[in-house]
Design an enzyme around this catalytic site. Structure first.
Site, PDB file in Angstrom:
ATOM      1  N   LYS A  41       0.826  -1.223   0.000  1.00 31.74           N
ATOM      2  CA  LYS A  41       0.000   0.000   0.000  1.00 31.74           C
ATOM      3  C   LYS A  41       0.853   1.264   0.000  1.00 31.74           C
ATOM      4  O   LYS A  41       0.586   2.180  -0.761  1.00 31.74           O
ATOM      5  CB  LYS A  41      -0.901   0.047   1.249  1.00 31.74           C
TER       6      LYS A  41
ATOM      7  N   ARG B 159     -10.356   0.933   8.548  1.00 34.67           N
ATOM      8  CA  ARG B 159      -9.856  -0.414   8.796  1.00 34.67           C
ATOM      9  C   ARG B 159     -10.916  -1.332   9.394  1.00 34.67           C
ATOM     10  O   ARG B 159     -10.634  -2.485   9.704  1.00 34.67           O
ATOM     11  CB  ARG B 159      -8.683  -0.336   9.762  1.00 34.67           C
TER      12      ARG B 159
ATOM     13  N   ARG C 117      11.274  -6.286   6.083  1.00 35.62           N
ATOM     14  CA  ARG C 117      11.132  -4.929   5.547  1.00 35.62           C
ATOM     15  C   ARG C 117      12.036  -3.928   6.274  1.00 35.62           C
ATOM     16  O   ARG C 117      12.182  -3.970   7.489  1.00 35.62           O
ATOM     17  CB  ARG C 117       9.661  -4.496   5.707  1.00 35.62           C
TER      18      ARG C 117
ATOM     19  N   ARG D 108      10.732  -1.190  11.324  1.00 41.53           N
ATOM     20  CA  ARG D 108       9.612  -0.774  12.171  1.00 41.53           C
ATOM     21  C   ARG D 108       9.468  -1.739  13.339  1.00 41.53           C
ATOM     22  O   ARG D 108       9.613  -2.934  13.182  1.00 41.53           O
ATOM     23  CB  ARG D 108       8.322  -0.761  11.337  1.00 41.53           C
TER      24      ARG D 108
ATOM     25  N   ARG E 104      -1.347  -8.461  13.441  1.00 34.01           N
ATOM     26  CA  ARG E 104      -1.822  -7.502  12.425  1.00 34.01           C
ATOM     27  C   ARG E 104      -2.573  -8.223  11.312  1.00 34.01           C
ATOM     28  O   ARG E 104      -3.592  -7.725  10.818  1.00 34.01           O
ATOM     29  CB  ARG E 104      -0.643  -6.718  11.841  1.00 34.01           C
TER      30      ARG E 104
HETATM   31  P1  ADP Z   1       0.327  -1.781   8.043  1.00 29.51           P
HETATM   32  O1  ADP Z   1      -0.748  -1.623   7.010  1.00 29.51           O
HETATM   33  O2  ADP Z   1       1.610  -2.265   7.497  1.00 29.51           O
HETATM   34  O3  ADP Z   1      -0.101  -2.560   9.257  1.00 29.51           O
HETATM   35  P2  ADP Z   1       0.086   1.024   8.995  1.00 29.51           P
HETATM   36  O4  ADP Z   1       1.226   1.962   9.008  1.00 29.51           O
HETATM   37  O5  ADP Z   1      -1.071   1.316   8.123  1.00 29.51           O
HETATM   38  O6  ADP Z   1       0.749  -0.375   8.629  1.00 29.51           O
HETATM   39  O7  ADP Z   1      -0.475   0.823  10.482  1.00 29.51           O
HETATM   40  C1  ADP Z   1       0.369   0.525  11.559  1.00 29.51           C
HETATM   41  C2  ADP Z   1      -0.459   0.418  12.823  1.00 29.51           C
HETATM   42  O8  ADP Z   1      -1.089   1.665  13.115  1.00 29.51           O
HETATM   43  C3  ADP Z   1      -1.611  -0.590  12.762  1.00 29.51           C
HETATM   44  O9  ADP Z   1      -1.184  -1.905  13.072  1.00 29.51           O
HETATM   45  C4  ADP Z   1      -2.552  -0.026  13.823  1.00 29.51           C
HETATM   46  O10 ADP Z   1      -2.117  -0.373  15.122  1.00 29.51           O
HETATM   47  C5  ADP Z   1      -2.390   1.473  13.655  1.00 29.51           C
HETATM   48  N1  ADP Z   1      -3.392   2.012  12.713  1.00 29.51           N
HETATM   49  C6  ADP Z   1      -3.151   2.526  11.472  1.00 29.51           C
HETATM   50  N2  ADP Z   1      -4.308   2.903  10.876  1.00 29.51           N
HETATM   51  C7  ADP Z   1      -5.301   2.611  11.751  1.00 29.51           C
HETATM   52  C8  ADP Z   1      -6.721   2.742  11.724  1.00 29.51           C
HETATM   53  N3  ADP Z   1      -7.368   3.226  10.650  1.00 29.51           N
HETATM   54  N4  ADP Z   1      -7.419   2.345  12.819  1.00 29.51           N
HETATM   55  C9  ADP Z   1      -6.798   1.851  13.890  1.00 29.51           C
HETATM   56  N5  ADP Z   1      -5.469   1.675  13.985  1.00 29.51           N
HETATM   57  C10 ADP Z   1      -4.717   2.054  12.932  1.00 29.51           C
END
Ligand code: ADP
Ligand code: ZN
Length: 210
Positions: free
Chosen positions: A13, A88, A122, A153, A164
């Site tokens: 993404k 999400r 990664r 990360r 996740r």
């Molecule tokens: P990835 O898609 O690789 O898991 P992101 O950077 O999108 O990485 O998200 C990292 C973390 O941030 C998620 O595992 C969650 O804990 C939090 N997060 C991100 N976006 C949301 C969201 N829309 N609602 C709740 N938590 C979120």
């Protein structure tokens, strides 16, 4: 044009988001990036978010939705935006429905068996956010694009990745159906091919929309 980018963690993404935002002049809004910036700056939101992110759980909806709602009121969003990592779950999607008009949802499907290795290997650039895989870095620790330092990360470890992916399946994957019913979904398949290949496909579809 206002877009949502949907896909499992590790589906690519982030890389596609940068390319799409560049090409169509959209503001790239990543809730994950917003949380990480807050953690880095030691804000109250950051402190709260960290406890969930480290476990691979979702940050509570009240907090996340408020942040997005506020961000969408900024002047720059008038030119169009790309939401990356939001919504999400269906609560967030219903919430968004009330404060935004979405034109399309770009959904990247990917074989789940690829994701554990992708995420755990990664490495991300601290400066520009570009991501790499250790297997192709040959020991290099700086970004080929900008020279920035690469880091891993904290949530890219086997245990957190597992949770996740579970969260994705239980809470986020149902959004594919949700947006299919609204007639907004554009489906793509993420593969091991270079990101440019997938981007060409996405571009072809989005060009039709414009
Ligand atoms: P990835 O898609 O690789 O898991 P992101 O950077 O999108 O990485 O998200 C990292 C973390 O941030 C998620 O595992 C969650 O804990 C939090 N997060 C991100 N976006 C949301 C969201 N829309 N609602 C709740 N938590 C979120
Ligand atoms: Zn970089």
């Amino acid at each position: 044009m206002n877009l949502i980018l949907l896909g499992a963690p590790g589906a690519g993404k982030g890389t596609q988001a940068t390319k799409i935002a560049d090409r169509y002049g959209l503001v790239h809004i990543s809730t994950g990036d917003i949380f990480r910036a807050n953690i880095k700056n030691g804000t109250k939101i950051g402190l709260l978010a960290k406890s969930y992110i480290d476990k691979g759980e979702l940050v509570p909806d009240e907090v996340t939705c408020e942040i997005v709602k506020d961000r969408l009121t900024w002047e720059d969003c008038k030119k169009g935006y790309l939401l990356d990592g939001f919504p999400r779950n269906t609560f967030q999607a219903d919430y968004l429905d009330k404060c935004a008009k979405i034109d399309a949802v770009v959904n990247i499907n990917i074989d789940f068996s690829l994701l554990m290795d992708r995420l755990c290997g990664r490495r991300v650039c601290k400066e520009c956010g570009e991501s790499y895989h250790v297997s192709t870095l040959g020991g290099k620790t700086d970004c080929a694009r900008c020279g920035g330092e690469l880091y891993q990360r904290k949530d890219d470890n086997p245990e957190t990745v597992k949770s996740r992916l579970d969260v994705y399946e239980a809470q986020t994957a149902p959004l594919i159906d949700y947006y299919t019913k609204k007639g907004l979904i554009l489906n793509f398949t993420g593969t091991e091919a270079p990101a440019e290949v997938l981007f060409e496909e996405i571009k072809a579809k989005l060009d039709e929309l414009k």
